[in-house]
Design a protein around this motif. Structure first.
Motif, PDB file in Angstrom:
ATOM      1  N   ASN A 174       0.816  -1.211   0.000  1.00  0.00           N
ATOM      2  CA  ASN A 174       0.000   0.000   0.000  1.00  0.00           C
ATOM      3  C   ASN A 174       0.851   1.263   0.000  1.00  0.00           C
ATOM      4  O   ASN A 174       0.492   2.275  -0.617  1.00  0.00           O
ATOM      5  CB  ASN A 174      -0.937   0.000   1.208  1.00  0.00           C
ATOM      6  CG  ASN A 174      -2.078   0.970   1.047  1.00  0.00           C
ATOM      7  OD1 ASN A 174      -2.704   1.021  -0.011  1.00  0.00           O
ATOM      8  ND2 ASN A 174      -2.368   1.753   2.075  1.00  0.00           N
ATOM      9  N   ARG A 237      -9.892  -4.517  -1.360  1.00  0.00           N
ATOM     10  CA  ARG A 237     -10.015  -3.227  -2.032  1.00  0.00           C
ATOM     11  C   ARG A 237     -11.419  -2.978  -2.576  1.00  0.00           C
ATOM     12  O   ARG A 237     -11.897  -1.847  -2.583  1.00  0.00           O
ATOM     13  CB  ARG A 237      -9.014  -3.129  -3.190  1.00  0.00           C
ATOM     14  CG  ARG A 237      -7.602  -2.844  -2.749  1.00  0.00           C
ATOM     15  CD  ARG A 237      -6.654  -2.708  -3.923  1.00  0.00           C
ATOM     16  NE  ARG A 237      -5.349  -2.302  -3.444  1.00  0.00           N
ATOM     17  CZ  ARG A 237      -4.979  -1.053  -3.230  1.00  0.00           C
ATOM     18  NH1 ARG A 237      -5.831  -0.074  -3.482  1.00  0.00           N
ATOM     19  NH2 ARG A 237      -3.782  -0.757  -2.780  1.00  0.00           N
ATOM     20  N   THR A 238     -12.056  -4.020  -3.058  1.00  0.00           N
ATOM     21  CA  THR A 238     -13.373  -3.851  -3.688  1.00  0.00           C
ATOM     22  C   THR A 238     -14.527  -4.096  -2.719  1.00  0.00           C
ATOM     23  O   THR A 238     -15.687  -3.972  -3.118  1.00  0.00           O
ATOM     24  CB  THR A 238     -13.511  -4.799  -4.901  1.00  0.00           C
ATOM     25  OG1 THR A 238     -13.241  -6.143  -4.492  1.00  0.00           O
ATOM     26  CG2 THR A 238     -12.549  -4.399  -6.002  1.00  0.00           C
ATOM     27  N   LEU A 240     -14.552  -2.834   0.821  1.00  0.00           N
ATOM     28  CA  LEU A 240     -14.227  -2.130   2.063  1.00  0.00           C
ATOM     29  C   LEU A 240     -15.446  -1.893   2.940  1.00  0.00           C
ATOM     30  O   LEU A 240     -15.321  -1.734   4.153  1.00  0.00           O
ATOM     31  CB  LEU A 240     -13.552  -0.794   1.738  1.00  0.00           C
ATOM     32  CG  LEU A 240     -12.131  -0.882   1.166  1.00  0.00           C
ATOM     33  CD1 LEU A 240     -11.647   0.495   0.750  1.00  0.00           C
ATOM     34  CD2 LEU A 240     -11.173  -1.514   2.171  1.00  0.00           C
ATOM     35  N   LEU A 279      -6.413   1.468   3.760  1.00  0.00           N
ATOM     36  CA  LEU A 279      -7.222   1.523   2.544  1.00  0.00           C
ATOM     37  C   LEU A 279      -8.541   2.246   2.790  1.00  0.00           C
ATOM     38  O   LEU A 279      -9.012   3.029   1.944  1.00  0.00           O
ATOM     39  CB  LEU A 279      -7.496   0.113   2.016  1.00  0.00           C
ATOM     40  CG  LEU A 279      -6.334  -0.652   1.392  1.00  0.00           C
ATOM     41  CD1 LEU A 279      -6.806  -2.015   0.912  1.00  0.00           C
ATOM     42  CD2 LEU A 279      -5.713   0.122   0.240  1.00  0.00           C
ATOM     43  N   ARG A 280      -9.157   1.978   3.925  1.00  0.00           N
ATOM     44  CA  ARG A 280     -10.441   2.616   4.244  1.00  0.00           C
ATOM     45  C   ARG A 280     -10.285   4.136   4.390  1.00  0.00           C
ATOM     46  O   ARG A 280     -11.109   4.903   3.890  1.00  0.00           O
ATOM     47  CB  ARG A 280     -11.014   1.998   5.529  1.00  0.00           C
ATOM     48  CG  ARG A 280     -11.664   0.641   5.302  1.00  0.00           C
ATOM     49  CD  ARG A 280     -12.104  -0.025   6.575  1.00  0.00           C
ATOM     50  NE  ARG A 280     -13.056  -1.104   6.280  1.00  0.00           N
ATOM     51  CZ  ARG A 280     -13.341  -2.098   7.104  1.00  0.00           C
ATOM     52  NH1 ARG A 280     -12.755  -2.147   8.298  1.00  0.00           N
ATOM     53  NH2 ARG A 280     -14.219  -3.015   6.756  1.00  0.00           N
ATOM     54  N   GLU A 282      -7.907   5.958   3.040  1.00  0.00           N
ATOM     55  CA  GLU A 282      -7.592   6.473   1.709  1.00  0.00           C
ATOM     56  C   GLU A 282      -8.868   6.641   0.874  1.00  0.00           C
ATOM     57  O   GLU A 282      -9.080   7.672   0.226  1.00  0.00           O
ATOM     58  CB  GLU A 282      -6.632   5.517   1.004  1.00  0.00           C
ATOM     59  CG  GLU A 282      -6.255   5.937  -0.414  1.00  0.00           C
ATOM     60  CD  GLU A 282      -5.388   4.891  -1.098  1.00  0.00           C
ATOM     61  OE1 GLU A 282      -5.375   4.860  -2.338  1.00  0.00           O
ATOM     62  OE2 GLU A 282      -4.731   4.101  -0.392  1.00  0.00           O
ATOM     63  N   LYS A 283      -9.736   5.622   0.904  1.00  0.00           N
ATOM     64  CA  LYS A 283     -10.974   5.674   0.128  1.00  0.00           C
ATOM     65  C   LYS A 283     -11.924   6.734   0.676  1.00  0.00           C
ATOM     66  O   LYS A 283     -12.546   7.494  -0.090  1.00  0.00           O
ATOM     67  CB  LYS A 283     -11.656   4.303   0.162  1.00  0.00           C
ATOM     68  CG  LYS A 283     -12.985   4.243  -0.589  1.00  0.00           C
ATOM     69  CD  LYS A 283     -12.806   4.489  -2.081  1.00  0.00           C
ATOM     70  CE  LYS A 283     -14.131   4.330  -2.811  1.00  0.00           C
ATOM     71  NZ  LYS A 283     -14.002   4.617  -4.268  1.00  0.00           N
ATOM     72  N   GLU A 286     -10.874  10.185  -0.365  1.00  0.00           N
ATOM     73  CA  GLU A 286     -11.241  10.440  -1.760  1.00  0.00           C
ATOM     74  C   GLU A 286     -12.721  10.802  -1.882  1.00  0.00           C
ATOM     75  O   GLU A 286     -13.098  11.727  -2.617  1.00  0.00           O
ATOM     76  CB  GLU A 286     -10.941   9.210  -2.614  1.00  0.00           C
ATOM     77  CG  GLU A 286     -11.321   9.385  -4.086  1.00  0.00           C
ATOM     78  CD  GLU A 286     -11.238   8.082  -4.870  1.00  0.00           C
ATOM     79  OE1 GLU A 286     -11.664   8.083  -6.033  1.00  0.00           O
ATOM     80  OE2 GLU A 286     -10.780   7.064  -4.313  1.00  0.00           O
ATOM     81  N   LEU A 287     -13.582  10.084  -1.169  1.00  0.00           N
ATOM     82  CA  LEU A 287     -15.024  10.355  -1.234  1.00  0.00           C
ATOM     83  C   LEU A 287     -15.355  11.755  -0.696  1.00  0.00           C
ATOM     84  O   LEU A 287     -16.215  12.450  -1.236  1.00  0.00           O
ATOM     85  CB  LEU A 287     -15.782   9.294  -0.423  1.00  0.00           C
ATOM     86  CG  LEU A 287     -15.758   7.868  -0.979  1.00  0.00           C
ATOM     87  CD1 LEU A 287     -16.429   6.903  -0.009  1.00  0.00           C
ATOM     88  CD2 LEU A 287     -16.445   7.801  -2.348  1.00  0.00           C
ATOM     89  N   VAL A 302     -17.040   3.004   3.775  1.00  0.00           N
ATOM     90  CA  VAL A 302     -15.813   2.199   3.873  1.00  0.00           C
ATOM     91  C   VAL A 302     -15.844   1.235   5.053  1.00  0.00           C
ATOM     92  O   VAL A 302     -14.807   0.694   5.450  1.00  0.00           O
ATOM     93  CB  VAL A 302     -14.555   3.100   3.958  1.00  0.00           C
ATOM     94  CG1 VAL A 302     -14.407   3.933   2.687  1.00  0.00           C
ATOM     95  CG2 VAL A 302     -14.590   3.986   5.201  1.00  0.00           C
TER      96      VAL A 302
END
Length: 327
Positions: A174, A237-238, A240, A279-280, A282-283, A286-287, A302
């Motif tokens: 990551n 990743r897909t 979360l 990852l959560r 990061e996502k 972005e949202l 997430v």
């Protein structure tokens, strides 16, 4: 120094790139190519800053059998290559016996002497980052030890042959994904953009090669186990938003929980829960920044049922509250 790139699906003549010694340049040079044939769509972005040359290939192909790129170079170079999507085969002079394969989520460091070699893309979707540099740049960042201690490199140098420093490839964790993303989505301009890209390339080199030092002392991981854990990383990743428990992920991988946690940390460098949290966040970021989500909405999307738990995790990892993103 000169490179000649000849694609089986590119419109027009081959792309010829000429460089000063050691890729030296005093400014930032960028370009993009998007004219292809043979069912291939996408882009090839190039970035040239002092002492490094970068190609980012982002292809979608309906005829993967015909998609190849021949490269002719008249000076030896090193190549850090990251396969983000797809699978890539590299063969010297189209000789199948010399072929090296790099799969999805893997990277390696190549030494390539003056030669002609062929890339063959065997997936309908390919995303490959190529970072070229010379021995002097590598030694200026890493010292001489990495080359002096590599028996593969010393043997390849004597026989004037290419070599991969990590035959099976190392996993793109990551941290590396974030560096690559920062590099490719830089929004700065002028001298700041140049400085930022140069710093990200240096960071990418250092993290990629120093990570291997810790990996090298670990027990070798079977290819089958790498593939299983890589598929779970894709699943994470897909999905979360789901409840991603160790028990569930271990079962999907076909491991007991102890083995799954051990192998995952060996490959990605951090425990699975820390990886999921990263990852959560990061996502969710972005949202919030790009899609106008509230903190509560983003945290729910997430996988956090309680926004306060998301806020605590965010602050622990980044050092500030997510509310700062709204400002």
């Amino acid at each position: 120094m000169e490179f000649r790139f000849k694609s089986s699906t590119c419109i027009g003549e081959e792309l010829v790139k000429s460089f000063n010694k050691d890729f030296k340049i005093s400014f930032l040079s960028e370009g993009e190519h998007s004219e292809f044939t043979g069912g291939v769509t996408g882009t090839v972005k190039e970035i040239h800053v002092d002492k490094t040359f970068v190609l980012f290939q982002d292809y979608t192909s309906t005829d993967i059998e015909s998609h190849t790129v021949q490269v002719v170079q008249n000076q030896p170079v090193f190549l850090l290559q990251y396969v983000l999507e797809g699978e890539l085969h590299v063969a010297l002079h189209e000789d199948a016996s010399t072929a090296l394969t790099l799969g999805k989520n893997l990277y390696t460091l190549f030494y390539i002497p003056k030669s002609t070699y062929v890339y063959k893309y065997s997936s309908d979707k390919s995303q490959v980052l190529n970072v070229y540099f010379t021995k002097s740049f590598l030694e200026s960042k890493m010292g001489t030890g990495i080359l002096k201690s590599s028996k593969k490199y010393q043997k390849a140098l004597k026989k004037d042959q290419p070599c991969s420093f990590f035959d099976d490839g190392l996993m793109i964790n990551n941290q590396l994904r974030n560096i690559i993303k920062d590099l490719l989505t830089c929004s700065f301009e002028s001298i700041i953009r140049q400085s930022y890209i140069e710093s990200k390339l240096a960071e990418l080199l250092l993290v990629s090669l120093t990570s291997n030092r810790s990996l090298g002392s670990r027990k070798k991981i079977r290819d089958e186990d790498k593939e299983r854990v890589s598929s779970i990383e894709d699943y994470i990743r897909t999905n979360l938003k789901e409840d991603l428990t160790i028990e569930k992920l271990s079962q999907l991988a076909g491991f007991n929980t102890s083995k799954f946690k051990t192998v995952f940390k060996q490959i990605y460098g951090i425990p699975v829960f820390k990886y999921i949290t990263s990852l959560r966040i990061e996502k969710a970021t972005e949202l919030i920044l790009n899609h106008g989500y509230t903190i509560a909405q983003a945290s729910y999307e997430v996988g956090y049922k309680n926004p306060q738990h998301f806020t605590v995790a965010f602050k622990r990892q980044l050092g500030y509250l997510p509310s700062k993103l709204l400002n």
